[in-house]
Design a protein around this motif. Structure first.
Motif, PDB file in Angstrom:
ATOM      1  N   ALA A 124     -15.717  -5.947  -9.553  1.00  0.00           N
ATOM      2  CA  ALA A 124     -16.792  -6.934 -10.210  1.00  0.00           C
ATOM      3  C   ALA A 124     -18.054  -6.489  -9.822  1.00  0.00           C
ATOM      4  O   ALA A 124     -19.003  -6.784 -10.622  1.00  0.00           O
ATOM      5  CB  ALA A 124     -16.369  -8.225  -9.475  1.00  0.00           C
ATOM      6  N   THR A 125     -18.294  -6.198  -8.372  1.00  0.00           N
ATOM      7  CA  THR A 125     -19.653  -5.718  -8.090  1.00  0.00           C
ATOM      8  C   THR A 125     -20.123  -4.434  -8.744  1.00  0.00           C
ATOM      9  O   THR A 125     -21.291  -4.319  -9.641  1.00  0.00           O
ATOM     10  CB  THR A 125     -19.730  -5.546  -6.499  1.00  0.00           C
ATOM     11  OG1 THR A 125     -19.253  -6.732  -6.023  1.00  0.00           O
ATOM     12  CG2 THR A 125     -21.322  -5.319  -6.390  1.00  0.00           C
ATOM     13  N   ALA A 126     -19.185  -3.456  -9.258  1.00  0.00           N
ATOM     14  CA  ALA A 126     -19.516  -2.234  -9.695  1.00  0.00           C
ATOM     15  C   ALA A 126     -20.099  -2.849 -11.176  1.00  0.00           C
ATOM     16  O   ALA A 126     -20.954  -2.206 -11.703  1.00  0.00           O
ATOM     17  CB  ALA A 126     -18.341  -1.267  -9.907  1.00  0.00           C
ATOM     18  N   GLU A 127     -19.330  -3.616 -11.916  1.00  0.00           N
ATOM     19  CA  GLU A 127     -19.651  -3.997 -13.258  1.00  0.00           C
ATOM     20  C   GLU A 127     -20.916  -4.645 -13.385  1.00  0.00           C
ATOM     21  O   GLU A 127     -21.927  -4.642 -14.180  1.00  0.00           O
ATOM     22  CB  GLU A 127     -18.419  -4.784 -13.687  1.00  0.00           C
ATOM     23  CG  GLU A 127     -18.814  -4.945 -15.503  1.00  0.00           C
ATOM     24  CD  GLU A 127     -19.042  -4.038 -16.319  1.00  0.00           C
ATOM     25  OE1 GLU A 127     -19.961  -3.802 -17.203  1.00  0.00           O
ATOM     26  OE2 GLU A 127     -18.532  -2.750 -15.839  1.00  0.00           O
ATOM     27  N   THR A 174     -14.483   2.979  -5.418  1.00  0.00           N
ATOM     28  CA  THR A 174     -14.720   2.453  -6.854  1.00  0.00           C
ATOM     29  C   THR A 174     -16.296   2.532  -7.165  1.00  0.00           C
ATOM     30  O   THR A 174     -16.917   2.241  -6.350  1.00  0.00           O
ATOM     31  CB  THR A 174     -14.697   0.864  -6.865  1.00  0.00           C
ATOM     32  OG1 THR A 174     -13.038   0.509  -7.129  1.00  0.00           O
ATOM     33  CG2 THR A 174     -15.177   0.025  -8.223  1.00  0.00           C
ATOM     34  N   PHE A 175     -16.562   3.318  -8.310  1.00  0.00           N
ATOM     35  CA  PHE A 175     -17.955   3.754  -8.638  1.00  0.00           C
ATOM     36  C   PHE A 175     -18.676   2.913  -9.726  1.00  0.00           C
ATOM     37  O   PHE A 175     -17.995   2.468 -10.689  1.00  0.00           O
ATOM     38  CB  PHE A 175     -18.123   5.336  -9.025  1.00  0.00           C
ATOM     39  CG  PHE A 175     -17.894   6.223  -7.812  1.00  0.00           C
ATOM     40  CD1 PHE A 175     -18.955   6.394  -7.132  1.00  0.00           C
ATOM     41  CD2 PHE A 175     -16.747   6.892  -7.505  1.00  0.00           C
ATOM     42  CE1 PHE A 175     -19.188   7.276  -6.021  1.00  0.00           C
ATOM     43  CE2 PHE A 175     -16.807   7.636  -6.465  1.00  0.00           C
ATOM     44  CZ  PHE A 175     -17.960   7.878  -5.871  1.00  0.00           C
ATOM     45  N   SER A 176     -19.796   2.728  -9.541  1.00  0.00           N
ATOM     46  CA  SER A 176     -20.406   2.506 -10.769  1.00  0.00           C
ATOM     47  C   SER A 176     -20.348   3.534 -11.809  1.00  0.00           C
ATOM     48  O   SER A 176     -19.900   4.536 -11.682  1.00  0.00           O
ATOM     49  CB  SER A 176     -22.071   2.184 -10.478  1.00  0.00           C
ATOM     50  OG  SER A 176     -22.597   3.312 -10.161  1.00  0.00           O
ATOM     51  N   GLU A 177     -20.992   3.235 -13.043  1.00  0.00           N
ATOM     52  CA  GLU A 177     -20.994   4.122 -14.074  1.00  0.00           C
ATOM     53  C   GLU A 177     -22.013   5.036 -13.564  1.00  0.00           C
ATOM     54  O   GLU A 177     -23.027   4.920 -12.810  1.00  0.00           O
ATOM     55  CB  GLU A 177     -21.295   3.771 -15.374  1.00  0.00           C
ATOM     56  CG  GLU A 177     -20.252   2.967 -16.021  1.00  0.00           C
ATOM     57  CD  GLU A 177     -20.476   2.469 -17.547  1.00  0.00           C
ATOM     58  OE1 GLU A 177     -21.276   3.302 -18.179  1.00  0.00           O
ATOM     59  OE2 GLU A 177     -19.959   1.551 -17.745  1.00  0.00           O
ATOM     60  N   ASN A 224     -23.609  -2.135 -13.079  1.00  0.00           N
ATOM     61  CA  ASN A 224     -23.801  -1.489 -14.375  1.00  0.00           C
ATOM     62  C   ASN A 224     -24.566  -2.389 -15.039  1.00  0.00           C
ATOM     63  O   ASN A 224     -25.442  -1.709 -15.958  1.00  0.00           O
ATOM     64  CB  ASN A 224     -22.327  -1.125 -14.996  1.00  0.00           C
ATOM     65  CG  ASN A 224     -21.398  -0.251 -14.292  1.00  0.00           C
ATOM     66  OD1 ASN A 224     -22.124   0.784 -13.492  1.00  0.00           O
ATOM     67  ND2 ASN A 224     -20.176  -0.382 -14.484  1.00  0.00           N
ATOM     68  N   GLU A 225     -24.477  -3.412 -15.310  1.00  0.00           N
ATOM     69  CA  GLU A 225     -25.177  -4.332 -16.439  1.00  0.00           C
ATOM     70  C   GLU A 225     -26.401  -4.407 -16.059  1.00  0.00           C
ATOM     71  O   GLU A 225     -27.421  -4.588 -16.893  1.00  0.00           O
ATOM     72  CB  GLU A 225     -24.392  -5.775 -16.386  1.00  0.00           C
ATOM     73  CG  GLU A 225     -23.125  -5.744 -16.945  1.00  0.00           C
ATOM     74  CD  GLU A 225     -22.415  -7.231 -17.199  1.00  0.00           C
ATOM     75  OE1 GLU A 225     -23.038  -8.077 -16.606  1.00  0.00           O
ATOM     76  OE2 GLU A 225     -21.147  -7.108 -17.604  1.00  0.00           O
ATOM     77  N   SER A 226     -26.790  -4.602 -14.734  1.00  0.00           N
ATOM     78  CA  SER A 226     -28.044  -4.951 -14.357  1.00  0.00           C
ATOM     79  C   SER A 226     -29.080  -3.317 -14.645  1.00  0.00           C
ATOM     80  O   SER A 226     -29.837  -3.411 -15.032  1.00  0.00           O
ATOM     81  CB  SER A 226     -28.136  -5.099 -12.991  1.00  0.00           C
ATOM     82  OG  SER A 226     -27.627  -6.488 -12.716  1.00  0.00           O
ATOM     83  N   LEU A 227     -28.131  -2.470 -14.228  1.00  0.00           N
ATOM     84  CA  LEU A 227     -28.995  -1.104 -14.559  1.00  0.00           C
ATOM     85  C   LEU A 227     -29.407  -0.863 -15.976  1.00  0.00           C
ATOM     86  O   LEU A 227     -30.223  -0.397 -16.383  1.00  0.00           O
ATOM     87  CB  LEU A 227     -28.000   0.012 -13.815  1.00  0.00           C
ATOM     88  CG  LEU A 227     -28.016   0.144 -12.512  1.00  0.00           C
ATOM     89  CD1 LEU A 227     -27.140   1.317 -12.158  1.00  0.00           C
ATOM     90  CD2 LEU A 227     -29.345   0.523 -11.899  1.00  0.00           C
ATOM     91  N   ARG A 228     -28.489  -1.239 -16.862  1.00  0.00           N
ATOM     92  CA  ARG A 228     -28.855  -1.061 -18.330  1.00  0.00           C
ATOM     93  C   ARG A 228     -29.743  -1.895 -18.699  1.00  0.00           C
ATOM     94  O   ARG A 228     -30.677  -1.428 -19.596  1.00  0.00           O
ATOM     95  CB  ARG A 228     -27.371  -1.316 -18.984  1.00  0.00           C
ATOM     96  CG  ARG A 228     -26.405  -0.433 -19.155  1.00  0.00           C
ATOM     97  CD  ARG A 228     -25.139  -0.913 -20.352  1.00  0.00           C
ATOM     98  NE  ARG A 228     -24.023   0.205 -20.119  1.00  0.00           N
ATOM     99  CZ  ARG A 228     -22.955  -0.138 -19.329  1.00  0.00           C
ATOM    100  NH1 ARG A 228     -22.902  -1.176 -18.611  1.00  0.00           N
ATOM    101  NH2 ARG A 228     -22.127   0.891 -19.427  1.00  0.00           N
ATOM    102  N   ALA A 247     -23.616   8.084  -8.595  1.00  0.00           N
ATOM    103  CA  ALA A 247     -23.378   6.746  -8.980  1.00  0.00           C
ATOM    104  C   ALA A 247     -23.270   6.114  -7.533  1.00  0.00           C
ATOM    105  O   ALA A 247     -23.525   6.468  -6.392  1.00  0.00           O
ATOM    106  CB  ALA A 247     -21.769   6.938  -9.467  1.00  0.00           C
ATOM    107  N   VAL A 248     -23.268   4.553  -7.605  1.00  0.00           N
ATOM    108  CA  VAL A 248     -23.265   3.894  -6.453  1.00  0.00           C
ATOM    109  C   VAL A 248     -21.575   3.601  -6.081  1.00  0.00           C
ATOM    110  O   VAL A 248     -20.747   3.460  -6.781  1.00  0.00           O
ATOM    111  CB  VAL A 248     -23.713   2.376  -7.017  1.00  0.00           C
ATOM    112  CG1 VAL A 248     -23.927   1.431  -5.597  1.00  0.00           C
ATOM    113  CG2 VAL A 248     -25.084   2.551  -7.585  1.00  0.00           C
ATOM    114  N   GLY A 249     -21.347   3.930  -5.046  1.00  0.00           N
ATOM    115  CA  GLY A 249     -19.865   3.588  -4.370  1.00  0.00           C
ATOM    116  C   GLY A 249     -19.808   2.404  -3.750  1.00  0.00           C
ATOM    117  O   GLY A 249     -20.493   2.067  -3.120  1.00  0.00           O
ATOM    118  N   PHE A 250     -18.707   1.906  -4.227  1.00  0.00           N
ATOM    119  CA  PHE A 250     -18.193   0.569  -3.584  1.00  0.00           C
ATOM    120  C   PHE A 250     -16.730   0.766  -2.758  1.00  0.00           C
ATOM    121  O   PHE A 250     -16.013   1.389  -3.279  1.00  0.00           O
ATOM    122  CB  PHE A 250     -18.049  -0.466  -4.499  1.00  0.00           C
ATOM    123  CG  PHE A 250     -19.235  -0.687  -5.423  1.00  0.00           C
ATOM    124  CD1 PHE A 250     -20.281  -1.588  -4.859  1.00  0.00           C
ATOM    125  CD2 PHE A 250     -19.736  -0.080  -6.599  1.00  0.00           C
ATOM    126  CE1 PHE A 250     -21.536  -1.757  -5.515  1.00  0.00           C
ATOM    127  CE2 PHE A 250     -20.821  -0.193  -7.115  1.00  0.00           C
ATOM    128  CZ  PHE A 250     -21.660  -1.071  -6.745  1.00  0.00           C
TER     129      PHE A 250
END
Length: 287
Positions: free
Chosen positions: A249-252, A128-131, A255-259, A240-243
């Motif tokens: 949930a962690t990926a999202e 599961t990747f981050s954006e 994403n929100e924090s990076l934005r 991207a960040v790989g999970f």
């Protein structure tokens, strides 16, 4: 964001950011509380569940993750990870790993993310990747005095890259055109880290290094008279960040924090900090 910036600062080729397809299946109709198999497998191991972000990284991968002059782990991606953890009230643990063992460590829970210049293309089914947050590409670097000026000149030459790297995957058959190119090499060797690969190049033990654009930029910035990057690209891609598969949930949350970090200027300042090492804010692509 891309409309106000140029593409890769070291290349003229264009690229578009593609949307990630969500991981996991649908809950069973007879049980509204059941989770997709992938999510169930990842449950309890992610930072959202544990309150701890355990970052698996290659400690010989500057400028994204490496040992600084003070003996501490540092790098562009590690600082991003530390800031994300701080903004989510997570503890952070930086865990240097054998890159070849990353999947085993992620599956076991010894780490719960891979954040280290990690190319997502070709790996979407495994994690599961981050954006995607950074544009990247695979390139060839040679010695400045080698006489190698194009891919055609690599025929009969020894090329080296990192084990299980995006460059190796492209040359070893992921891309038919580049697999044909690799077939002309005298050899395609692999090694544990890029620092050693460039030592091999400098010594003349090999003729070229296939690597990420960011690694090329770092090495050329350190020794501008020693190396030359060929103009052609092997491939163009994203970091991207790989999970673990199912840790949506962690990926999202990441994403929100990076934005938010981009919006308040943290990302631009961090890119400027690592600018001399080849990091450019022009290549940030997470909107």
């Amino acid at each position: 964001m891309l409309d106000r910036r140029s593409f890769l600062s070291l290349a003229a080729a264009g690229i578009s950011v593609t949307a990630l397809v969500g991981c996991g299946g649908s809950p069973a109709a007879t049980d509204s509380t059941s989770e997709p198999a992938d999510n169930a497998e990842a449950a309890g191991t992610g930072a959202v569940d544990t309150g701890k972000l355990i970052v698996g990284f290659d400690s010989s991968y500057p400028p994204y993750g490496y040992v600084g002059d003070d003996g501490e782990y540092t790098g562009f991606d590690l600082e991003l990870a530390q800031e994300v953890a701080a903004r989510n009230d997570w503890e952070v643990q930086l865990e240097p790993i054998d890159w070849d063992a990353k999947d085993t460590l992620l599956d076991s829970g010894a780490i719960n993310c891979i954040w280290n210049g990690f190319t997502m293309e070709g790996r979407e089914e495994d994690y599961t990747f981050s954006e995607p947050y950074m544009l990247n590409g695979q390139v060839i670097v040679v010695r400045a005095d080698s006489g190698i000026a194009s891919f055609d000149d690599l025929a009969g030459r020894a090329v080296i890259t990192q084990v299980d790297s995006a460059a190796y995957n492209v040359l070893a058959g992921e891309d038919a055109t580049q697999a044909e190119l690799a077939a002309t090499f005298a050899s395609l060797e692999t090694i544990g880290d890029y620092n050693t690969a460039f030592m091999q190049l400098e010594s003349g033990a090999v003729d070229a290094v296939a690597c990420d654009l960011s690694i090329s930029a770092y090495q050329l910035a350190a020794k501008p008279d020693a190396y030359v990057q060929l103009d052609e690209f092997l491939s163009e891609e994203h970091y991207a960040v790989g999970f673990k598969k199912g840790d949506d949930a962690t990926a999202e949350a990441v994403n929100e924090s990076l934005r938010a970090m981009d919006e308040d200027g943290f990302v631009a300042e961090l890119c400027e900090k690592y600018g001399e090492d080849g990091i450019s804010y022009d290549n940030w692509c997470l909107e």
